[in-house]
Design an enzyme around this catalytic site. Structure first.
Site, PDB file in Angstrom:
ATOM      1  CE1 TYR A 141      -3.777   2.412   0.724  1.00 48.90           C
ATOM      2  CE2 TYR A 141      -2.406   3.235   2.522  1.00 48.90           C
ATOM      3  CZ  TYR A 141      -3.508   3.362   1.693  1.00 48.90           C
ATOM      4  OH  TYR A 141      -4.348   4.439   1.855  1.00 48.90           O
ATOM      5  CG  ASP A 236       5.838   3.642   0.898  1.00 50.22           C
ATOM      6  OD1 ASP A 236       6.114   4.228   1.973  1.00 50.22           O
ATOM      7  OD2 ASP A 236       4.685   3.566   0.456  1.00 50.22           O
ATOM      8  CE  LYS A 264       1.943   4.793   8.586  1.00 51.61           C
ATOM      9  NZ  LYS A 264       0.536   4.928   8.942  1.00 51.61           N
TER      10      LYS A 264
HETATM   11  N1  HOZ Z   1      -3.864   3.389   6.219  1.00 51.49           N
HETATM   12  C1  HOZ Z   1      -3.505   3.481   7.594  1.00 51.49           C
HETATM   13  C2  HOZ Z   1      -2.897   2.215   8.082  1.00 51.49           C
HETATM   14  N2  HOZ Z   1      -1.962   1.584   7.249  1.00 51.49           N
HETATM   15  C3  HOZ Z   1      -4.697   3.819   8.442  1.00 51.49           C
HETATM   16  C4  HOZ Z   1      -4.647   5.195   8.900  1.00 51.49           C
HETATM   17  C5  HOZ Z   1      -5.726   5.544   9.905  1.00 51.49           C
HETATM   18  O1  HOZ Z   1      -6.854   5.086   9.799  1.00 51.49           O
HETATM   19  O2  HOZ Z   1      -5.431   6.311  10.804  1.00 51.49           O
END
Ligand code: HOZ
Length: 424
Positions: A141, A236, A264
């Site tokens: 992802y 990534d 992050k």
């Molecule tokens: N796509 C995020 C986890 N891989 C989720 C982010 C969220 O919902 O805070």
């Protein structure tokens, strides 16, 4: 006030009552918890419950919640104003710290989210090579930009909608999909698209189909096949950056990508992400080069203050063996899961990233990850929640451990597994 009441209220205002799909708890069969506050390794909902938190805001909180040093830096920065839309010293300081930790980041651009960082890095790779096609891996992802929502992991996989509606076919026709850990699938794409592939983008440790480790030689192979074909390699590291080691997965595995993306942790819990890499490639970015990318809040002084404070602490703690400690906690927890659940689960762990898959087969790619039984995961999630352990509400997200998770937290978690009884 309680979570259920807030959920009903929010559903009337926001799609599914949330601002990011996985938070709706859809795949674990219960209403979401609304959070009141968090401190250290604990998170507290509005219903008055305390949990040991293994979501850690999906990765940023490597120091634990509400670290006083980071909060102090943010408070100080607020005194000077919230946003200027002009360059500041803090941007240079953060960029220097990033470069110190990750030497491949010769030139850096600050943005606001991982999605934005990846989208921009891909644009740079296309601008630099003059090629349109890109290669990604099934189950990886890279945020929710149009061209990358193809066979994607994370929320897209949790919701069982691997390909999003609203993405025109024309936007994804240049996205080629290979299989993680499968060299032949990558070689085939290069053979079939000679001289047309701009880049290969990969999560060096896949962490959005659950945690899946690269097999020996896989990342080295990606390095050499991209170089041999005049394509760029993009790591990534939105999840692995500053988490697997101070220098991310690239330091951990000793591979130097051409471009990298971080998010992050680098923002210390505030919205900040980064893309960057080789100077000659990054010189493609405006105002130096012809690849356009901009942002009103890019390099925001409050977010950079949080990032600077976080990286400074990590640099200092690294000297004291922080990453070895995280590895130790991760492996104790992983062994705890293996011992209590035996053959019923497959556990992948590296450093402070962990996934418990409810499948008996080794999980090494997308196919084996989705062989996991999501119904059992939902039972396990709910049972652990009752015992005060807050896990990702999805089989296909990682567990995150922070510097502040104590031996007692880890032991309490292993005890909770035993107390849940045999629900798998
Ligand atoms: N796509 C995020 C986890 N891989 C989720 C982010 C969220 O919902 O805070």
């Amino acid at each position: 006030m309680n979570s259920d009441i807030l959920y009903e209220r929010s559903k009337k205002l926001m799609p599914g009552g949330v601002n990011s799909p996985v938070r709706a708890f859809g795949s674990v069969g219960r209403n979401p918890l609304f959070i009141d506050h968090a401190k250290g390794s604990k998170i507290y909902d509005v219903d008055g419950n305390e949990y040991i938190d293994y979501v850690c805001s999906w990765g940023p909180m490597i120091l634990g919640h509400g670290d006083d040093r980071v909060i102090g830096a943010v408070q100080d920065a607020c005194e000077n104003g919230l946003s200027f839309g002009a360059p500041t010293e803090k941007e240079a300081i953060l960029a220097e710290l990033i470069k110190q930790c990750v030497p491949s980041m010769e030139r850096i651009r600050l943005v606001n989210s991982g999605t934005e960082a990846v989208m921009s890095a891909i644009r740079v790779a296309r601008g630099y090579t003059g090629r349109d096609k890109i290669v990604k891996f099934r189950g990886c992802y890279h945020g929710h930009s149009d061209g990358l929502l193809v066979k994607a992991g994370s929320g897209a996989l949790t919701q069982s909608v691997p390909d999003s509606a609203g993405v025109p076919l024309d936007y994804t026709k240049n996205t080629l999909v290979a299989e993680y850990n499968d060299r032949d699938s990558v070689s085939r794409l290069f053979e079939e698209n000679k001289g047309e592939i701009a880049c290969v983008i990969v999560e060096p440790v896949a962490a959005n189909m659950g945690v899946v480790l690269p097999e020996e030689g896989f990342l080295e192979f990606l390095r050499s096949i991209t170089t041999d074909n005049g394509a760029l390699l993009i790591f990534d590291e939105v999840i692995t950056g500053f988490r697997l080691s101070l220098g991310g997965a690239q330091e951990y595995y000793g591979i130097v990508p051409d471009l990298s993306t971080f998010g992050k942790i680098v923002g210390g819990g505030l919205p900040l992400a980064v893309y960057g890499g080789r100077k000659d490639i990054m010189d493609m970015v405006a105002p130096v080069g012809a690849v356009y990318q901009a942002g009103t809040l890019s390099g925001n002084p409050i977010a950079t203050a949080a990032g600077i404070a976080t990286l400074r602490i990590l640099i200092e703690e690294n000297e004291r063996g922080l990453y070895d400690e995280l590895e130790k906690k991760g492996s104790i927890l992983a062994d705890g899961f293996r011992k209590s659940m035996g053959d019923y689960v497959w556990v992948n762990q590296i450093g402070s990233l962990l996934s418990v898959f409810f499948t008996k087969e080794p999980v090494r790619d997308y196919e084996s990850a989705i062989s996991a039984d999501t119904k059992i995961y939902a039972r396990y999630f709910n049972a652990m929640l009752e015992k005060g352990i807050y896990l990702a509400p999805s089989q296909f997200e990682a567990m995150f451990i922070s510097a502040i998770h104590s031996e007692y937290d880890i032991k309490a978690t292993i005890d909770a597994i035993l107390l849940t009884g045999k629900i798998w």
